[in-house]
Design an enzyme around this catalytic site. Structure first.
Site, mmCIF file in Angstrom:
data_model
loop_
_atom_site.group_PDB
_atom_site.id
_atom_site.type_symbol
_atom_site.label_atom_id
_atom_site.label_comp_id
_atom_site.label_asym_id
_atom_site.label_seq_id
_atom_site.Cartn_x
_atom_site.Cartn_y
_atom_site.Cartn_z
ATOM 1 N N HIS A 139 -18.946 25.553 -40.219
ATOM 2 C CA HIS A 139 -19.018 26.926 -39.728
ATOM 3 C C HIS A 139 -19.254 27.913 -40.862
ATOM 4 O O HIS A 139 -20.017 28.866 -40.721
ATOM 5 C CB HIS A 139 -17.714 27.281 -39.001
ATOM 6 C CG HIS A 139 -17.616 26.678 -37.632
ATOM 7 N ND1 HIS A 139 -16.421 26.560 -36.966
ATOM 8 C CD2 HIS A 139 -18.555 26.156 -36.816
ATOM 9 C CE1 HIS A 139 -16.643 25.994 -35.788
ATOM 10 N NE2 HIS A 139 -17.918 25.739 -35.679
ATOM 11 N N ARG A 159 -32.358 25.700 -24.190
ATOM 12 C CA ARG A 159 -31.601 24.452 -24.177
ATOM 13 C C ARG A 159 -30.611 24.489 -23.026
ATOM 14 O O ARG A 159 -29.837 25.440 -22.904
ATOM 15 C CB ARG A 159 -30.854 24.255 -25.499
ATOM 16 C CG ARG A 159 -30.060 22.934 -25.553
ATOM 17 C CD ARG A 159 -29.377 22.737 -26.896
ATOM 18 N NE ARG A 159 -28.285 23.687 -27.106
ATOM 19 C CZ ARG A 159 -27.609 23.802 -28.251
ATOM 20 N NH1 ARG A 159 -27.951 23.061 -29.288
ATOM 21 N NH2 ARG A 159 -26.630 24.675 -28.369
ATOM 22 N N ARG A 214 -18.709 16.791 -40.218
ATOM 23 C CA ARG A 214 -19.260 17.943 -40.926
ATOM 24 C C ARG A 214 -18.235 18.622 -41.832
ATOM 25 O O ARG A 214 -18.586 19.209 -42.843
ATOM 26 C CB ARG A 214 -19.762 18.981 -39.919
ATOM 27 C CG ARG A 214 -20.972 18.547 -39.130
ATOM 28 C CD ARG A 214 -21.601 19.751 -38.512
ATOM 29 N NE ARG A 214 -21.720 19.647 -37.073
ATOM 30 C CZ ARG A 214 -22.216 20.597 -36.303
ATOM 31 N NH1 ARG A 214 -22.608 21.719 -36.841
ATOM 32 N NH2 ARG A 214 -22.295 20.447 -35.008
ATOM 33 N N CYS A 259 -34.904 22.680 -35.010
ATOM 34 C CA CYS A 259 -34.099 23.856 -34.692
ATOM 35 C C CYS A 259 -32.722 23.800 -35.327
ATOM 36 O O CYS A 259 -31.890 24.667 -35.098
ATOM 37 C CB CYS A 259 -33.962 24.038 -33.186
ATOM 38 S SG CYS A 259 -33.107 22.692 -32.345
#
Length: 571
Positions: free
Chosen positions: A197, A343, A465, A502
């Site tokens: 983030h 999406r 992540r 993207c």
């Protein structure tokens, strides 16, 4: 309380993962986002009965959630997304239930909150993937709640007295979203990866950023630093004149980038669509106003509904989608008609939708999310597609529709049939390695592919992540990830169909050139990255892009890939 503390690191160079390009030279401001130990020790938890403690928790949780929601209301894009999610997490009934359970067992309120959060941290960490990413958010909520309980202001990043380079272990979304680029020259974190983030919001703000920097917190407050957001280095006490010269040259280069007006393409005229990632009508209008946008490559529809407890009607959805489609109506730079790639709901895992998500999954990151939600609830997809078609007809904007988390050819074929029934252009996202390996067969059924590099990297490398010690794996420059991107791009070249990117990788100007060299036809990113990426592509030829792609693909690790690509591009 946030304090500056000193340490013994006085010289040398630290190395991390580069996230946002740019150079910055200034004094270090070391953030310690903790609640004062003295304030916690002075808190008399025994003065509250179980009922009074529960009431106090509800009050504090509401205040913290309202604080996140207020910040989300003034933010946009990724910042608004993560702040809204944090607000929902602060109000979470499961977290409240865990706190009440601890209170019933005899804990005081501070201990109950700490124990409840720790139990969820253990669960989220065990789930891995996107859920593990929420641990930083949970810890931030814990600190803010405890601060209010003991009577302190909520912790946060200090306001620099002079332009400074902010150093932290990691930053919660609320802290990162509130950074002022005029006084925060650069951001260096000891933890986190390139798709965390913190990294995503730093890209949106355009602040040079290096994450996963071992030893960062050992830097003394006030130490002069030179941060290189391209090389991923932090030089300690560099030669001041040389550092200022390099920063000045970088500013001149960035000023030149700011004048780029599109359309996207290489120096020898190969057209490349430069698109924006948006979350709602407001962010779509902001993107069009701030950059030469040629369309939207990723409209995250689920972000419009994070606070909804019931599924919006077709009419409600159509009105919301229509705001984005209307903002992109007409021609963009170079007289190219704009289009919007919508999406479908990417709910599940760390994007909770009360009317869509399943509960009790052992591993939501590898569970029922994205397209998979429609398997047990086909009406959910049907109603959303009806709404998108209705909005497209009203706005008159060319509309493409793609599904997330597609893993098999049959899933792609079934989705494409539903989209075509409504007169729209079907595509799928390539986030799962199986989709990349079968890209050529996917393109027998759909009209385009869009690579979501954040998830593709995570699933390919089996690395969370937010795992700072695995930041080198959660890097789109990893050879295995580049190979899967190249396979997908080549499938598009062979089929004569569009393949875009993207994910966050598209915002890296050097990697963008490599992607184009592989055969990628469009790049979608935060609006702040559009001019730097477009300008960089305009300075190199398609042959140079191909050379850079070959050099990167032949490299043995991300660092070598970056260096080889830069050399091939003459940077």
């Amino acid at each position: 309380m946030v304090t500056d503390t000193s340490s013994d690191t006085t010289s040398g160079t630290l190395h991390g993962t580069p996230v946002v390009p740019g150079l910055a030279h200034g004094p270090a401001l070391v953030a310690r986002t903790d609640v004062s130990d003295n304030a916690i020790a002075a808190f008399d938890g025994s003065s509250l009965t179980e009922g009074a403690a529960t009431e106090r928790y509800d009050e504090v949780a509401g205040q913290v959630a309202d604080g996140f929601a207020a910040k989300a209301a003034t933010a946009s894009g990724a910042a608004a997304e993560v702040l809204t999610a944090s607000a929902g997490l602060a109000r979470d009934k499961g977290l409240r239930g865990a706190v009440v359970k601890q209170l019933k067992s005899g804990d005081d309120l501070v201990s109950a909150v700490e124990a409840a959060v720790e139990s969820f941290v253990t669960i989220f960490t065990g789930m891995g993937g996107l859920m593990a990413e929420r641990v930083t958010d949970l810890r931030d909520i814990e600190r803010r709640m405890i601060a209010r309980i003991v009577g302190e202001p909520e912790p946060g990043v200090p306001v620099p007295e002079e332009p400074s380079i902010l150093i932290a272990a990691d930053l919660a979304p609320a802290d990162t979203a509130g950074l002022d680029p005029s006084v925060v020259l650069a951001l260096v974190t000891e933890r986190g990866g390139p798709t965390s983030h913190t990294a995503i919001i730093a890209r949106q703000l355009g602040i040079p950023c290096v994450v996963g920097t071992a030893g960062a917190l050992e830097v003394r407050a006030g130490t002069r630093l030179l941060v290189d957001g391209v090389a991923g280095t932090v030089e300690i006490e560099p030669d001041a004149d040389e550092a200022d010269r390099r920063v000045a040259a970088d500013r001149e280069q960035r000023a030149a980038l700011a004048s780029w007006s599109g359309p996207g393409g290489t120096a020898d005229g190969k057209p490349i669509r430069i698109l924006a990632n948006v979350a709602d009508g407001e962010s779509a209008r902001a993107a069009v106003d701030s950059a030469p946008v040629e369309g939207v490559g990723l409209f995250r529809t689920e972000l419009c509904f994070l606070n909804r407890t019931e599924e919006p009607t077709v009419e409600e959805q159509a009105e919301i989608y229509g705001q984005v489609l209307s903002a992109l109506a007409g021609e963009g730079p170079g007289d190219r008609d704009r289009y919007v790639v919508v999406r479908t709901l990417d709910a599940g895992s760390d994007k909770p939708l009360a009317f869509a998500n399943l509960t009790g999954e052992e591993n939501p990151a590898l569970g029922v999310r994205g397209l998979r939600l429609s398997f047990g609830n086909p009406g959910l997809m049907e109603r959303q597609l009806d709404a998108i078609a209705q909005a497209a007809k009203t706005a008159g904007t060319e509309t493409w529709v793609m599904a997330p988390m597609v893993a098999t050819v049959s899933e792609a074929a079934d989705f494409a049939a539903q989209v075509r029934e409504r007169g729209l252009k079907p595509g799928v996202m390539v986030e799962v390695p199986s989709a990349a390996l079968l890209a050529h067969r996917m393109l027998e059924h759909v009209d385009f592919l869009s690579i979501g590099t954040n998830d593709l990297t995570q699933y390919t490398m089996a690395a969370d992540r937010m795992a700072s010690d695995l930041a080198h794996l959660t890097d789109a420059w990893q050879p295995a990830v580049l190979q899967l991107i190249a396979i997908t791009a080549e499938a598009g070249v062979q089929a004569g169909k569009s393949v875009g990117v993207c994910g966050e990788a598209a915002a890296d100007p050097v990697l963008a050139c490599c992607l184009v060299g592989m055969g990628i036809t469009s790049l979608s990113m935060a609006a702040a990255a559009i001019r730097p990426v477009g300008a960089q592509l305009g300075r190199v030829t398609s042959d140079q892009c191909e050379d850079a792609a070959e050099a990167a693909l032949a490299a043995s690790d991300p660092k070598a890939a970056r260096e080889a690509a830069r050399a091939a591009l003459g940077l």
